[in-house]
Design a protein around this motif. Structure first.
Motif, PDB file in Angstrom:
ATOM      1  N   THR A 152       0.828  -1.203   0.000  1.00 38.46           N
ATOM      2  CA  THR A 152       0.000   0.000   0.000  1.00 38.46           C
ATOM      3  C   THR A 152       0.864   1.256   0.000  1.00 38.46           C
ATOM      4  N   VAL A 153       1.876   1.281   0.855  1.00 42.09           N
ATOM      5  CA  VAL A 153       2.789   2.421   0.932  1.00 42.09           C
ATOM      6  C   VAL A 153       3.530   2.595  -0.393  1.00 42.09           C
ATOM      7  N   GLN A 203       2.621   1.665  -3.403  1.00 45.56           N
ATOM      8  CA  GLN A 203       1.703   2.190  -4.423  1.00 45.56           C
ATOM      9  C   GLN A 203       1.432   3.673  -4.217  1.00 45.56           C
ATOM     10  N   ASP A 204       1.253   4.073  -2.971  1.00 43.84           N
ATOM     11  CA  ASP A 204       1.009   5.482  -2.664  1.00 43.84           C
ATOM     12  C   ASP A 204       2.205   6.342  -3.089  1.00 43.84           C
ATOM     13  N   LEU A 205       3.399   5.906  -2.740  1.00 44.36           N
ATOM     14  CA  LEU A 205       4.597   6.659  -3.102  1.00 44.36           C
ATOM     15  C   LEU A 205       4.843   6.635  -4.610  1.00 44.36           C
ATOM     16  N   ARG A 206       4.476   5.545  -5.236  1.00 42.33           N
ATOM     17  CA  ARG A 206       4.686   5.422  -6.680  1.00 42.33           C
ATOM     18  C   ARG A 206       3.827   6.417  -7.461  1.00 42.33           C
ATOM     19  N   ALA A 207       2.746   6.872  -6.863  1.00 42.19           N
ATOM     20  CA  ALA A 207       1.926   7.893  -7.511  1.00 42.19           C
ATOM     21  C   ALA A 207       2.683   9.219  -7.607  1.00 42.19           C
ATOM     22  N   ARG A 208       3.718   9.371  -6.763  1.00 46.83           N
ATOM     23  CA  ARG A 208       4.505  10.611  -6.744  1.00 46.83           C
ATOM     24  C   ARG A 208       5.858  10.478  -7.423  1.00 46.83           C
ATOM     25  N   ARG A 260       8.128   4.216   6.585  1.00 48.87           N
ATOM     26  CA  ARG A 260       6.675   4.385   6.744  1.00 48.87           C
ATOM     27  C   ARG A 260       6.031   3.136   7.311  1.00 48.87           C
TER      28      ARG A 260
END
Length: 113
Positions: free
Chosen positions: A60-61, A63-68, A80
């Protein structure tokens, strides 16, 4: 969750950690993977559940960071996960951090292949 990057990472981490934690670890991780749904957090009472919970959170982390950013740094993902994953009270801080590092390494490796 039995064939996601988080599941594959949890299995790979269990293989790496089995020498230190016993051969039953892989079976414990497999049982924890099948006991939970994709959005559930398993009871972290066992090491297998801790690995599966860490893997789900790591994915989850990531994927979230990969958006940035295209390739999130493993150190950022690891930090994290360490901060966000509740301590189970049964694993020492150093052991927990080591397990999380292995799990993150395997999840990120799987995601980047």
């Amino acid at each position: 969750m039995t064939d996601s990057p988080a599941a594959r990472g949890a299995r790979a981490a269990a293989r790496r950690l089995a020498a230190a934690h016993g051969p039953r670890l892989e079976a414990d991780v497999e049982a924890a993977l099948h006991a939970r749904g994709p959005a559930q957090y398993a009871d972290p009472a066992s090491l297998g559940s801790l690995i599966v919970s860490a893997a789900a959170l790591a994915w989850t982390v990531y994927q979230d960071l990969r958006a940035r950013t295209e390739r999130p740094a493993r150190a950022v993902v690891t930090r994290r996960v360490r901060l966000e994953l509740p301590a189970d009270g049964r694993t020492s801080g150093d052991e927990r951090d080591g397990i999380i590092a292995v799990v993150v390494d395997e999840v990120v490796t799987d995601a980047e292949e």
